[in-house]
Design a protein around this motif. Structure first.
Motif, short mmCIF file in Angstrom:
data_model
loop_
_atom_site.label_atom_id
_atom_site.label_comp_id
_atom_site.label_asym_id
_atom_site.label_seq_id
_atom_site.Cartn_x
_atom_site.Cartn_y
_atom_site.Cartn_z
N ASN A 258 6.83 5.66 15.40
CA ASN A 258 7.49 6.88 15.87
C ASN A 258 8.97 6.63 16.19
OD1 ASN A 258 7.79 9.58 16.54
ND2 ASN A 258 7.22 9.25 18.69
N TYR A 259 9.68 6.14 15.22
CA TYR A 259 11.13 5.94 15.31
C TYR A 259 11.53 5.07 16.51
CZ TYR A 259 11.98 9.35 11.62
OH TYR A 259 12.02 10.01 10.42
N SER A 260 10.69 4.06 16.84
CA SER A 260 11.13 3.18 17.92
C SER A 260 11.68 1.86 17.37
CB SER A 260 10.00 2.93 18.93
OG SER A 260 8.89 2.39 18.28
N LEU A 261 11.43 1.59 16.09
CA LEU A 261 11.95 0.38 15.45
C LEU A 261 12.51 0.75 14.08
CD1 LEU A 261 8.78 -1.82 16.07
CD2 LEU A 261 10.98 -2.18 17.20
N GLY A 262 13.42 -0.09 13.57
CA GLY A 262 14.02 0.18 12.26
C GLY A 262 13.49 -0.71 11.16
N GLN A 263 12.61 -1.65 11.54
CA GLN A 263 12.00 -2.51 10.52
C GLN A 263 10.51 -2.63 10.80
OE1 GLN A 263 14.49 -6.06 10.58
NE2 GLN A 263 15.56 -5.34 8.74
N PHE A 264 9.75 -2.67 9.71
CA PHE A 264 8.29 -2.70 9.82
C PHE A 264 7.77 -4.02 9.26
CE2 PHE A 264 4.15 -0.96 7.84
CZ PHE A 264 3.44 -1.15 9.02
N GLY A 265 6.98 -4.72 10.07
CA GLY A 265 6.42 -6.01 9.64
C GLY A 265 5.58 -5.88 8.38
N GLY A 266 4.96 -4.73 8.19
CA GLY A 266 4.07 -4.54 7.03
C GLY A 266 4.77 -3.89 5.85
N ALA A 267 6.11 -3.88 5.87
CA ALA A 267 6.83 -3.13 4.82
C ALA A 267 6.47 -3.59 3.42
CB ALA A 267 8.34 -3.25 5.05
N GLU A 268 6.37 -4.92 3.25
CA GLU A 268 6.10 -5.41 1.89
C GLU A 268 4.80 -4.85 1.32
OE1 GLU A 268 6.37 -9.62 0.80
OE2 GLU A 268 8.27 -9.58 1.92
N LYS A 269 3.80 -4.70 2.20
CA LYS A 269 2.48 -4.23 1.73
C LYS A 269 2.47 -2.75 1.34
CE LYS A 269 -1.37 -5.56 3.64
NZ LYS A 269 -2.26 -5.66 4.80
N ILE A 270 3.52 -2.03 1.74
CA ILE A 270 3.58 -0.61 1.33
C ILE A 270 4.84 -0.37 0.48
CG2 ILE A 270 2.20 0.28 3.25
CD1 ILE A 270 4.83 1.06 4.67
N SER A 271 5.37 -1.45 -0.05
CA SER A 271 6.62 -1.32 -0.82
C SER A 271 6.34 -0.85 -2.25
CB SER A 271 7.33 -2.67 -0.88
OG SER A 271 6.57 -3.58 -1.66
N GLY A 272 7.37 -0.38 -2.90
CA GLY A 272 7.26 0.03 -4.30
C GLY A 272 6.91 -1.13 -5.19
N GLU A 273 7.47 -2.30 -4.88
CA GLU A 273 7.22 -3.49 -5.70
C GLU A 273 5.72 -3.86 -5.62
OE1 GLU A 273 9.62 -3.01 -3.58
OE2 GLU A 273 11.52 -3.50 -4.53
N TYR A 274 5.17 -3.82 -4.41
CA TYR A 274 3.74 -4.13 -4.21
C TYR A 274 2.90 -3.10 -4.96
CZ TYR A 274 -0.53 -5.37 -1.63
OH TYR A 274 -1.80 -5.77 -1.28
N MET A 275 3.31 -1.84 -4.84
CA MET A 275 2.57 -0.76 -5.49
C MET A 275 2.57 -0.95 -7.00
SD MET A 275 3.11 3.28 -4.82
CE MET A 275 4.19 3.84 -6.08
N ALA A 276 3.72 -1.34 -7.56
CA ALA A 276 3.81 -1.52 -9.02
C ALA A 276 2.86 -2.63 -9.48
CB ALA A 276 5.25 -1.84 -9.41
N GLU A 277 2.77 -3.71 -8.69
CA GLU A 277 1.85 -4.81 -9.04
C GLU A 277 0.39 -4.34 -8.96
OE1 GLU A 277 2.38 -7.90 -10.30
OE2 GLU A 277 4.42 -7.09 -10.45
N LEU A 278 0.10 -3.58 -7.91
CA LEU A 278 -1.26 -3.04 -7.72
C LEU A 278 -1.65 -2.16 -8.90
CD1 LEU A 278 -3.20 -3.21 -5.26
CD2 LEU A 278 -2.34 -0.98 -4.56
N MET A 279 -0.69 -1.36 -9.34
CA MET A 279 -0.97 -0.41 -10.43
C MET A 279 -1.31 -1.13 -11.74
SD MET A 279 1.70 2.67 -10.01
CE MET A 279 1.36 4.05 -8.95
N LYS A 280 -0.74 -2.32 -11.91
CA LYS A 280 -1.04 -3.07 -13.14
C LYS A 280 -2.52 -3.38 -13.23
CE LYS A 280 3.41 -5.35 -13.64
NZ LYS A 280 4.16 -6.55 -13.25
N LYS A 281 -3.17 -3.52 -12.06
CA LYS A 281 -4.59 -3.90 -12.05
C LYS A 281 -5.51 -2.67 -12.07
CE LYS A 281 -3.26 -7.54 -8.95
NZ LYS A 281 -3.05 -7.59 -7.53
#
Ligand code: SF4
Length: 565
Positions: A254-277
């Motif tokens: 809720n807009y209390s931080l500007g960086q998310f520890g789990g960002a990589e797991k919801i990133s576009g790059e991660y998504m693109a790899e997931l989609m390959k499978k």
């Protein structure tokens, strides 16, 4: 075309002189601005719902098929335009209309079909309570496969403030005119579906075809030269996750931080790899004919079943990091439920986060968040609360930190590190919204500092004017962004000139954008908005954003000059 649902009358008229030369947001905002009483009940019969094709809709100019949906908003109580891809605007233009204006309210749930022979009404009670996916399948079966469907789900029928309007793509995925409760306005008019069928209609012709061909070639080259283009094509808008996270402006908890520890797991790059499978997944997809950027995607599960198309950055930011949820499947499933019930994923994501802050569910609990979203269709107390959006939910639960402006939840960029965008959030007649004037760091302009407290009003003003023009053309923002410099912009102006046959000067876009913003501002002023409404919530001014330590400290006198011309 004007459709009065109170007496089921249809009128086709030449474009009135005061609206000539307008389309898209420009036309919808001028119609709403001139014809809707500013203090009207947004859900009453005096409000009008405008579906307006952009000036260039139906032409060969790339990426110009966006549809503007405009009305007085039940979410902000001000003027609103939400624009959306899909095939509807191009079909409206091919049938020969610039806009369809819905007036009055039908007595019963109604459908409307428009084709080359005019408009016909059809009863829609069998669709009462239907989700958008079911509705679209039925409409495809009952009507020609050549239709474009514009519809609402149960949330629109319930007139919830975060209800959206859904529009189909050429391959019948859903795109969303998501913001500002346009679905509630459609629901208040008892209009469940508007079908557009352009069978037998000709292509939209330019006044000067040869000049248009040349201008389109130059314009396409300029759009394709965008260095960000390959990222958007291969990864889609989620490519922004790691970029915005790296600059510390990714809304988290809720807009209390500007960086998310789990960002990589919801990133576009991660998504693109997931989609390959995953079978049937498409990392690159076009939401409309004539798109040359292809920023959309089709997200499937392990078995190849489509969950949603497309899964976008804003949804991932608001329903993911902002709720501390680091699982793309959970976010995609929430997205699907939102599309089906017909609500804005951004305002609903904001609502879930304030509910988490209030302790209604735990941070990061994707399962609980999904069941909360499912409650909207069931019309439970909690579902109705969430479906009315972030501000309503925050106030109901007594939360102090509610990230909204004029009642609309902010987009997925924290304004403390992107202060020009913060000025847009504060001053746009649309409420908290990035598309009405996105200001991001730009390698082409290294002297611009997005974190400086001063020098933010001018870029916000520039982008608000530009985007008001882009939205009037029906041009997608992803294609509009590479055209900010004068040379590529001149190809865009040449396209419009070749299409209309009118000579246009280099100030055309600026004049168009200003006229739109003036009409919107006038409406909001008359509706009772004051400078106090052009402010970000206090917590952005007082709470340091970690890890940067930034606060939003743009002086009020800078903010107050914006959109006053
Ligand atoms: S770039 Fe993306 S949003 Fe724009 S028209 Fe293409 S798919 Fe749609």
């Amino acid at each position: 075309m004007r459709v009065n649902l109170s007496d089921l009358k249809v009128n086709v008229e030449d474009m009135p002189r005061e609206y000539q030369g307008l389309g898209g947001r420009g036309l919808s905002s001028h119609i709403v601005g001139s014809e809707v009483p500013p203090k009207a009940d947004p859900l009453g019969p005096e409000n009008k719902l405008v579906f307006s094709a952009g000036i260039l809709a139906g032409t060969t100019v790339p990426n110009t098929g966006r549809l503007s949906v405009g009305a007085k908003s039940p979410l902000t109580n001000g003027i609103k335009e939400a624009n959306v891809g899909g095939s509807a605007a191009q079909k409206i233009a091919r049938i020969g209309f610039q806009a369809v204006v819905i007036e009055g309210c039908a007595k019963e749930l109604t459908g409307l079909k428009i084709d080359k022979n005019g408009a016909t009404f059809f009863p829609a009670f069998s669709l009462k309570g239907a989700g958008n996916y079911e509705l679209i399948e039925k409409m495809r079966k009952e009507h020609a496969n050549n239709i474009s469907s514009i519809s609402i789900g149960p949330a629109g029928e319930m007139r919830l403030r975060a209800a959206s309007v859904m529009v189909t793509t050429p391959d019948f995925h859903i795109r969303v005119a998501s913001r500002g409760g346009m679905g509630a306005v459609m629901g208040s008019k008892n209009l469940k579906a508007l079908l557009i069928d352009d069978t037998g209609c000709n292509a939209v012709e330019a006044k000067n075809k040869e000049k248009l061909r040349e201008a389109v070639a130059a314009l396409s080259k300029a759009i394709l030269a965008d260095p960000l283009g390959p990222g958007f094509r291969d990864i889609g808008t989620p490519v922004l996750v790691m970029i915005i996270n790296s600059i510390g402006c990714f809304p988290t908890k809720n807009y209390s931080l500007g960086q998310f520890g789990g960002a990589e797991k919801i990133s576009g790059e991660y998504m693109a790899e997931l989609m390959k499978k995953r079978p049937n997944a498409q990392p690159s997809h076009r939401c409309m004919d004539g798109c040359i950027v292809s920023c959309s995607n089709v997200y499937t599960d392990e078995n190849g079943e489509v969950i949603v198309s497309g899964l976008e950055y804003e949804t991932i930011g608001l329903m993911g990091s902002n709720c501390m949820i680091d699982d793309l499947d959970s976010i995609a499933r929430m997205n699907r439920v939102c599309n089906d019930v017909g609500v804005d994923t951004m305002d609903i994501g904001g609502a879930i986060a304030v509910a988490m802050e209030a302790g209604l569910l735990a941070w990061g609990d994707g399962k609980a968040a999904l069941s909360l979203v499912k409650e909207i269709a069931k019309a439970t107390d909690k579902g109705v609360m969430i479906g009315n959006g972030c501000k309503f939910t925050g106030e109901k639960l007594g939360v102090k930190r509610i990230p909204h402006v004029k009642g609309q939840c902010l987009s997925a960029y924290d304004p403390r590190g992107l202060k020009g965008l913060g000025v847009t959030y504060a001053t746009s007649p649309m409420g908290g919204d990035h598309t009405s004037g996105i200001v991001l760091p730009n390698p082409g302009n290294p002297s611009y500092n997005p974190g400086s407290p001063t020098g933010q009003a001018a870029p916000s003003q520039f982008m608000q004017i530009y985007m008001a023009a882009v939205d009037s053309l029906g041009l997608c923002m992803m294609a509009g962004m590479p055209l900010l410099d004068p040379i590529p912009q001149s190809s865009l102006i040449s396209c419009i000139s070749a299409f209309t046959g009118e000579p246009l000067n280099a100030n055309y876009l600026e004049n168009l954008g200003k006229s739109v913003l003036r009409a919107e501002r006038r409406f909001n002023d008359a509706a009772g908005f004051t400078k106090k409404d052009d402010r970000l919530p206090r917590f952005f001014l007082e709470e340091k954003l970690l890890p940067s330590g930034n606060v939003f400290d743009v002086p009020e006198n800078e903010i107050d000059g914006v959109n006053r011309f």
